[in-house]
Design an enzyme around this catalytic site. Structure first.
Site, PDB file in Angstrom:
ATOM      1  N   ASP A  45       9.706  53.223  29.924  1.00 18.24           N
ATOM      2  CA  ASP A  45       8.775  52.392  30.309  1.00 18.24           C
ATOM      3  C   ASP A  45       8.832  51.882  31.790  1.00 18.24           C
ATOM      4  OD1 ASP A  45       6.727  50.422  28.638  1.00 18.24           O
ATOM      5  OD2 ASP A  45       7.626  49.212  29.939  1.00 18.24           O
ATOM      6  N   TYR A  50       7.311  47.703  38.982  1.00 20.86           N
ATOM      7  CA  TYR A  50       8.779  47.833  39.300  1.00 20.86           C
ATOM      8  C   TYR A  50       9.163  48.435  40.387  1.00 20.86           C
ATOM      9  CZ  TYR A  50       7.938  46.667  34.146  1.00 20.86           C
ATOM     10  OH  TYR A  50       7.686  46.139  33.024  1.00 20.86           O
ATOM     11  N   LYS A  75       1.905  51.119  34.120  1.00 21.99           N
ATOM     12  CA  LYS A  75       1.013  49.842  33.741  1.00 21.99           C
ATOM     13  C   LYS A  75       0.172  49.596  34.979  1.00 21.99           C
ATOM     14  CE  LYS A  75       4.558  48.153  31.064  1.00 21.99           C
ATOM     15  NZ  LYS A  75       5.998  48.434  31.772  1.00 21.99           N
ATOM     16  N   HIS A 108      -1.390  45.483  32.879  1.00 24.73           N
ATOM     17  CA  HIS A 108      -0.085  44.786  32.707  1.00 24.73           C
ATOM     18  C   HIS A 108      -0.148  43.378  32.105  1.00 24.73           C
ATOM     19  CE1 HIS A 108       4.213  45.397  34.736  1.00 24.73           C
ATOM     20  NE2 HIS A 108       4.229  44.492  33.644  1.00 24.73           N
ATOM     21  N   LYS A 231      16.358  47.455  28.349  1.00 25.06           N
ATOM     22  CA  LYS A 231      16.837  47.836  29.851  1.00 25.06           C
ATOM     23  C   LYS A 231      18.467  47.793  29.847  1.00 25.06           C
ATOM     24  CE  LYS A 231      18.086  46.373  33.854  1.00 25.06           C
ATOM     25  NZ  LYS A 231      19.275  45.278  34.227  1.00 25.06           N
ATOM     26  N   SER A 232      19.042  48.716  30.272  1.00 21.89           N
ATOM     27  CA  SER A 232      20.402  48.590  30.868  1.00 21.89           C
ATOM     28  C   SER A 232      20.915  49.411  31.799  1.00 21.89           C
ATOM     29  CB  SER A 232      21.360  48.681  29.675  1.00 21.89           C
ATOM     30  OG  SER A 232      22.728  48.417  30.251  1.00 21.89           O
ATOM     31  N   VAL A 233      21.570  49.028  32.910  1.00 16.66           N
ATOM     32  CA  VAL A 233      21.994  49.929  33.954  1.00 16.66           C
ATOM     33  C   VAL A 233      23.618  50.262  33.570  1.00 16.66           C
ATOM     34  CG1 VAL A 233      20.448  49.257  35.788  1.00 16.66           C
ATOM     35  CG2 VAL A 233      22.633  48.129  35.233  1.00 16.66           C
ATOM     36  N   ARG A 237      26.242  50.421  27.277  1.00 17.88           N
ATOM     37  CA  ARG A 237      25.176  49.634  26.819  1.00 17.88           C
ATOM     38  C   ARG A 237      23.914  50.465  26.138  1.00 17.88           C
ATOM     39  NH1 ARG A 237      25.063  44.144  30.210  1.00 17.88           N
ATOM     40  NH2 ARG A 237      26.758  42.982  29.404  1.00 17.88           N
ATOM     41  N   ASN A 241      22.692  50.678  22.631  1.00 18.50           N
ATOM     42  CA  ASN A 241      21.061  50.317  22.304  1.00 18.50           C
ATOM     43  C   ASN A 241      20.758  51.321  21.491  1.00 18.50           C
ATOM     44  OD1 ASN A 241      21.922  48.096  23.528  1.00 18.50           O
ATOM     45  ND2 ASN A 241      20.721  48.461  25.399  1.00 18.50           N
TER      46      ASN A 241
HETATM   47  N1  LIG Z   1       4.774  44.221  30.219  1.00 20.75           N
HETATM   48  C1  LIG Z   1       5.488  43.169  30.668  1.00 20.75           C
HETATM   49  O1  LIG Z   1       5.139  42.205  31.205  1.00 20.75           O
HETATM   50  C2  LIG Z   1       6.894  43.271  30.605  1.00 20.75           C
HETATM   51  C3  LIG Z   1       8.086  42.373  31.201  1.00 20.75           C
HETATM   52  C4  LIG Z   1       9.168  42.331  31.084  1.00 20.75           C
HETATM   53  C5  LIG Z   1       9.829  43.453  30.578  1.00 20.75           C
HETATM   54  N2  LIG Z   1       8.960  44.658  30.055  1.00 20.75           N
HETATM   55  C6  LIG Z   1       9.876  45.625  29.675  1.00 20.75           C
HETATM   56  O2  LIG Z   1      10.369  45.650  28.668  1.00 20.75           O
HETATM   57  C7  LIG Z   1      11.821  46.379  29.071  1.00 20.75           C
HETATM   58  C8  LIG Z   1      12.796  45.467  28.370  1.00 20.75           C
HETATM   59  O3  LIG Z   1      12.926  44.020  28.835  1.00 20.75           O
HETATM   60  P1  LIG Z   1      13.944  43.347  29.745  1.00 20.75           P
HETATM   61  O4  LIG Z   1      14.477  44.626  30.803  1.00 20.75           O
HETATM   62  O5  LIG Z   1      13.120  42.213  30.525  1.00 20.75           O
HETATM   63  O6  LIG Z   1      14.752  42.748  29.057  1.00 20.75           O
HETATM   64  P2  LIG Z   1      15.919  43.277  27.871  1.00 20.75           P
HETATM   65  O7  LIG Z   1      15.846  44.666  27.641  1.00 20.75           O
HETATM   66  O8  LIG Z   1      15.734  42.287  26.730  1.00 20.75           O
HETATM   67  O9  LIG Z   1      17.486  42.835  28.651  1.00 20.75           O
HETATM   68  C9  LIG Z   1      17.887  43.489  29.380  1.00 20.75           C
HETATM   69  C10 LIG Z   1      19.290  42.621  29.965  1.00 20.75           C
HETATM   70  O10 LIG Z   1      20.151  42.936  28.692  1.00 20.75           O
HETATM   71  C11 LIG Z   1      21.205  43.454  29.299  1.00 20.75           C
HETATM   72  N3  LIG Z   1      21.760  44.189  28.275  1.00 20.75           N
HETATM   73  C12 LIG Z   1      21.245  45.360  28.092  1.00 20.75           C
HETATM   74  N4  LIG Z   1      21.555  45.859  26.787  1.00 20.75           N
HETATM   75  C13 LIG Z   1      22.843  45.209  26.460  1.00 20.75           C
HETATM   76  C14 LIG Z   1      23.715  45.027  25.280  1.00 20.75           C
HETATM   77  N5  LIG Z   1      23.904  46.076  24.740  1.00 20.75           N
HETATM   78  N6  LIG Z   1      24.742  43.766  25.189  1.00 20.75           N
HETATM   79  C15 LIG Z   1      24.623  43.163  26.298  1.00 20.75           C
HETATM   80  N7  LIG Z   1      23.572  43.019  27.138  1.00 20.75           N
HETATM   81  C16 LIG Z   1      22.683  43.967  27.275  1.00 20.75           C
HETATM   82  C17 LIG Z   1      20.949  44.159  30.670  1.00 20.75           C
HETATM   83  O11 LIG Z   1      22.151  44.102  31.394  1.00 20.75           O
HETATM   84  P3  LIG Z   1      22.548  45.316  32.194  1.00 20.75           P
HETATM   85  O12 LIG Z   1      21.465  46.213  32.819  1.00 20.75           O
HETATM   86  O13 LIG Z   1      23.464  44.652  33.507  1.00 20.75           O
HETATM   87  O14 LIG Z   1      23.395  46.138  31.503  1.00 20.75           O
HETATM   88  C18 LIG Z   1      19.839  43.352  31.270  1.00 20.75           C
HETATM   89  O15 LIG Z   1      20.539  41.996  31.917  1.00 20.75           O
HETATM   90  C19 LIG Z   1      11.529  46.226  30.569  1.00 20.75           C
HETATM   91  O16 LIG Z   1      12.786  47.013  31.291  1.00 20.75           O
HETATM   92  C20 LIG Z   1      10.396  46.506  30.967  1.00 20.75           C
HETATM   93  O17 LIG Z   1      10.251  47.960  30.715  1.00 20.75           O
HETATM   94  C21 LIG Z   1       7.786  44.387  30.087  1.00 20.75           C
END
Ligand SMILES: NC(=O)c1ccc[n+]([C@@H]2O[C@H](COP(=O)([O-])OP(=O)(O)OC[C@H]3O[C@@H](n4cnc5c(N)ncnc54)[C@H](OP(=O)(O)O)[C@@H]3O)[C@@H](O)[C@H]2O)c1
Length: 277
Positions: A45, A50, A75, A108, A231-233, A237, A241
């Site tokens: 995604d 981005y 998007k 988006h 998301k994770s870098v 993780r 996940n």
């Molecule tokens: N449509 C929209 O408006 C919109 C908005 C926001 C997001 N999105 C999409 O949704 C995706 C996911 O959302 P998001 O990136 O905002 O947040 P998320 O996936 O809820 O959380 C990502 C954060 O959590 C950490 N993390 C990931 N796996 C973990 C684990 N197993 N244990 C502990 N910490 C963990 C990551 O750290 P590290 O990376 O440092 O490991 C990062 O800081 C985005 O990448 C994007 O594709 C869409």
């Protein structure tokens, strides 16, 4: 590990679990996406916003996987809502990804307060289907009132609505709206960017099932039927996940997580969010 698929309203299948690249720096995106593909993710995604579509495309092409094996979402950016700009933006996404087609292309944000009407933007999105270069179109951050107008004035029912969902923002009314209109719900920020992982109710379930807090919350989404792409870098993780399909939460455990809802957003409110150039 076999990831289940969700069938969209036009018959296209999307893997229920994917990998998100929001806030992954362009320089880190190819590597992060390669790690995810290597672990087994087959759904990425991204978004023009981005700034890392090119690196996602590089990773997909370098993987050696057949293009048909990887589901790629991107998007329409907020500065591309003018109907005349939509096709150009889509071509820009294809060029950046350097792929022949996109699996799912989303508006988006609805941006209801700007001077371009999102219904006109949606009608231009519908035109993209004629190019044969997008398999499904949908929306992101659309509320029921926005969807009411799309359904009444548009021709194509969005295949998906990608919205913020996690235990602190369960969005049950909007999920029900999507479901009753054949729109698949995708959950962004599924672990609230980490904010829900220390919650005692989540860690209690994690202790019960012998899994991590992130796995419990992601599994909760899966059992609710939502499409997720954490998301994770951090490679460990990314692996963690992905390991969601060899355990289940009971009804009580699901309810304990759902009960955490407090309608708390981590991102902008779609009713008021307005793009500012
Ligand atoms: N449509 C929209 O408006 C919109 C908005 C926001 C997001 N999105 C999409 O949704 C995706 C996911 O959302 P998001 O990136 O905002 O947040 P998320 O996936 O809820 O959380 C990502 C954060 O959590 C950490 N993390 C990931 N796996 C973990 C684990 N197993 N244990 C502990 N910490 C963990 C990551 O750290 P590290 O990376 O440092 O490991 C990062 O800081 C985005 O990448 C994007 O594709 C869409």
């Amino acid at each position: 590990m076999t990831v289940p698929t969700v069938t969209l309203n036009n018959g296209v299948e999307i893997p229920q679990l994917g990998f998100g690249v929001f806030q992954v720096k362009p320089a880190d995106t190819r590597r992060a996406t390669e790690v995810a593909l290597d672990v087994g993710y087959r759904h990425i995604d991204t978004a023009e916003m981005y700034g890392n579509e090119a690196e996602v495309g590089q990773a997909v092409r370098a993987s050696g996987l057949d293009r048909s094996e990887v589901f790629v979402t991107s998007k329409l950016n907020n500065n591309r809502h003018a109907p005349a700009a939509v096709a150009e933006a889509f071509d820009g996404t294809l060029a950046a990804l350097d792929l022949d087609y996109v699996d799912l292309f989303l508006v988006h944000w609805p941006l209801p307060t700007i001077d371009v009407d999102y219904v006109d933007t949606w009608k231009a999105m519908e035109g993209l289907l004629d190019t044969g270069k997008v398999r499904a179109i949908g929306v992101s951050n659309f509320q029921a009132a926005h969807l009411d107008r799309i359904l009444a004035e548009g021709t194509v029912v969005p295949a998906a609505n990608q919205i913020e969902i996690h235990p602190y923002l369960t969005q049950d009314p909007l999920r029900q709206y999507d479901g009753s209109h054949g729109i698949a719900t995708e959950a962004w920020s599924p672990i609230a960017q980490g904010k829900v992982l220390d919650d005692p109710a989540v860690t209690a379930v994690a202790a019960d099932v012998g899994r991590t807090a992130a796995q419990v919350v992601l599994r909760w989404h899966i059992q609710r039927g939502e499409i997720v792409f954490p998301k994770s870098v951090t490679p460990s993780r990314v692996q963690e996940n992905f390991a969601l399909f060899d355990f289940e939460l009971t009804d009580d455990q699901m309810a304990a997580v759902t009960a955490l809802n407090r309608d708390e957003r981590t991102g902008p409110d779609p009713d008021t969010f307005a793009y500012r150039p």
